[in-house]
Design an enzyme around this catalytic site. Structure first.
Site, mmCIF file in Angstrom:
data_model
loop_
_atom_site.group_PDB
_atom_site.id
_atom_site.type_symbol
_atom_site.label_atom_id
_atom_site.label_comp_id
_atom_site.label_asym_id
_atom_site.label_seq_id
_atom_site.Cartn_x
_atom_site.Cartn_y
_atom_site.Cartn_z
ATOM 1 N N SER A 1 -24.086 77.288 7.900
ATOM 2 C CA SER A 1 -22.668 77.156 8.230
ATOM 3 C C SER A 1 -22.414 77.571 9.669
ATOM 4 O O SER A 1 -23.257 78.202 10.312
ATOM 5 C CB SER A 1 -21.810 78.032 7.293
ATOM 6 O OG SER A 1 -21.910 77.608 5.950
ATOM 7 N N SER B 1 -23.544 72.689 4.738
ATOM 8 C CA SER B 1 -23.080 73.575 5.800
ATOM 9 C C SER B 1 -21.564 73.672 5.748
ATOM 10 O O SER B 1 -20.864 72.661 5.679
ATOM 11 C CB SER B 1 -23.525 73.050 7.172
ATOM 12 O OG SER B 1 -23.179 73.951 8.191
ATOM 13 N N ASP C 1 -18.496 74.235 7.825
ATOM 14 C CA ASP C 1 -18.179 74.150 9.255
ATOM 15 C C ASP C 1 -16.662 74.205 9.417
ATOM 16 O O ASP C 1 -15.962 73.183 9.290
ATOM 17 C CB ASP C 1 -18.750 72.866 9.847
ATOM 18 C CG ASP C 1 -20.242 72.717 9.551
ATOM 19 O OD1 ASP C 1 -20.917 73.752 9.409
ATOM 20 O OD2 ASP C 1 -20.717 71.573 9.448
#
Length: 384
Positions: free
Chosen positions: A247, A285, A287
């Site tokens: 992340s 991830s 984000d």
């Protein structure tokens, strides 16, 4: 190591410019989010025994003494496999008050509680109304005992109390302590740009907690380096999830007067800066990006209106840069985001942690050699 804050952190760790990485745009004095007047950053770093590699990062938008004055703000999610609390209210009202905390995934609730505890102590009038703190996370479970409960409210308060302006540390500090980026040691990174507009100089600062990217993706100044640096990658064999899982949290600050929707537009530019470092954005991830403006002080405060009684009635106003003139600020976000990620990678050393897991540092000399061989001619650090 040079005392130039553009080349080294306060502790003397090299920053990306020290490797000859060419960056465009004019950085601020410290090349950090703290170049935005009033912004303060603090860390609490836990490196204990063989398996504790974690911490908390605290960011005060207007400094510790002005937590009750909300900032115009906007949020953007590139990929939602993560958490940032408080964003429902930011989306609704276009503002937020109080500090931001960033930590590991399983401690995000503790960081949230720490902001409440700190606010009760230092700004009781604000806490007596209601609080919706902003706390965000990335996952450090490769190096850190993430389920061990090592982050406490006291650790979070320590980060909030440690916040200061000026040059700040990068790499394995605060919430970034146990993080990895492009399967090298990652963590905390920052950069800034100065934007001239209508006879005034405004600053855009970016702070990232970088914990994303597959080794094969890494790109520096347009030079693909992942394959050349593919050796010594112990993380590759560890994970069941695809390489690149992780992340990134980005906080964008500016003193330019902006509307909430314009802050959101700045947050939407963060992925363009991340992409310059090679990532395509993994499904695994989280984000998440927050942008805020410290201009228009007092514009969002309750003023004469009682929080619990009838309003006496008043009007407020916001000064803002017209939408058609924001391109320079968008460019500043992209440039500062790219540099912040590379600073997080550069200002780092190899780390071992939980279960003897190991992650190497970015091989700085090899990166410098690849840049010298394949990269563009360096652009002066103070030039556009």
């Amino acid at each position: 190591m040079s005392a130039d804050p553009h080349l080294a952190t306060p502790a003397g760790k090299p920053r990306a410019r020290a490797l000859g990485v060419p960056f465009r745009g004019a950085p601020g004095a410290a090349n950090a989010i703290t170049d935005v007047a009033g912004v303060e950053v603090g860390y609490a770093t836990l490196i204990e025994g063989a398996d504790v590699r974690t911490g908390v990062t605290a960011i005060h938008p207007r400094g510790r003494h002005e937590a009750g004055d909300p900032c115009a703000a906007g949020f953007h999610s590139l990929n939602g496999n993560g958490e940032m609390t408080g964003v429902s209210w930011i989306e609704e009202a276009g503002m937020f008050a109080g500090p931001v905390a960033i930590t590991n995934t399983h401690a995000v609730g503790i960081a949230h509680a720490a902001i409440v505890r700190w606010t009760v102590e230092h700004h009781p009038d604000l806490a007596a109304a209601w609080l919706l703190p902003v706390a965000a996370e990335t996952w450090d479970g490769y190096l850190n005992d993430i389920n061990g409960g090592h982050i406490t409210e006291q650790v979070g308060v320590r980060a909030l109390e440690a916040a200061a302006g000026g040059p700040i540390e990068e790499g394995s500090v605060g919430g970034g302590t146990g993080m990895c980026c492009y399967q090298f040691k990652g963590g905390s990174g920052t950069a800034s740009r100065v934007v001239d507009y209508a006879g005034a100089a405004f600053t855009v600062g970016v702070f990232v907690q970088a914990n994303f990217g597959a080794r094969r993706e890494l790109t520096v100044a347009g030079v693909p380096m992942g394959e050349a640096l593919a050796d010594d990658n112990p993380m590759e064999a560890h994970f069941g999830a695809p390489a690149g899982s992780g992340s990134v949290i980005a906080i964008v600050a500016t003193d330019a007067p902006l509307l909430p929707g314009q802050c959101k537009a700045l947050a939407r530019r963060v992925p363009l800066g991340l992409a310059r470092t090679g990532t395509s954005g993994s499904h695994f991830s989280g984000d998440l990006f927050l942008a805020f403006s410290t201009a228009n002080a007092g514009a969002f405060t309750p003023g004469s209106r009682s929080l619990y009684g009838e309003p006496t009635g008043r009007y407020d106003g916001l000064r803002f840069i017209p939408w058609g003139y924001l391109d320079g600020f968008f460019e500043a976000v992209v440039q500062a985001t790219e540099e912040a990620v590379l600073n997080a990678l550069t200002a780092n050393n190899e780390m071992a942690g939980l279960g003897a897991h190991r992650v190497p540092a970015l091989p700085r000399e090899r990166v410098a050699d690849l840049l010298a061989r394949d990269g563009p001619r360096a652009v002066p650090s103070t030039g556009a």
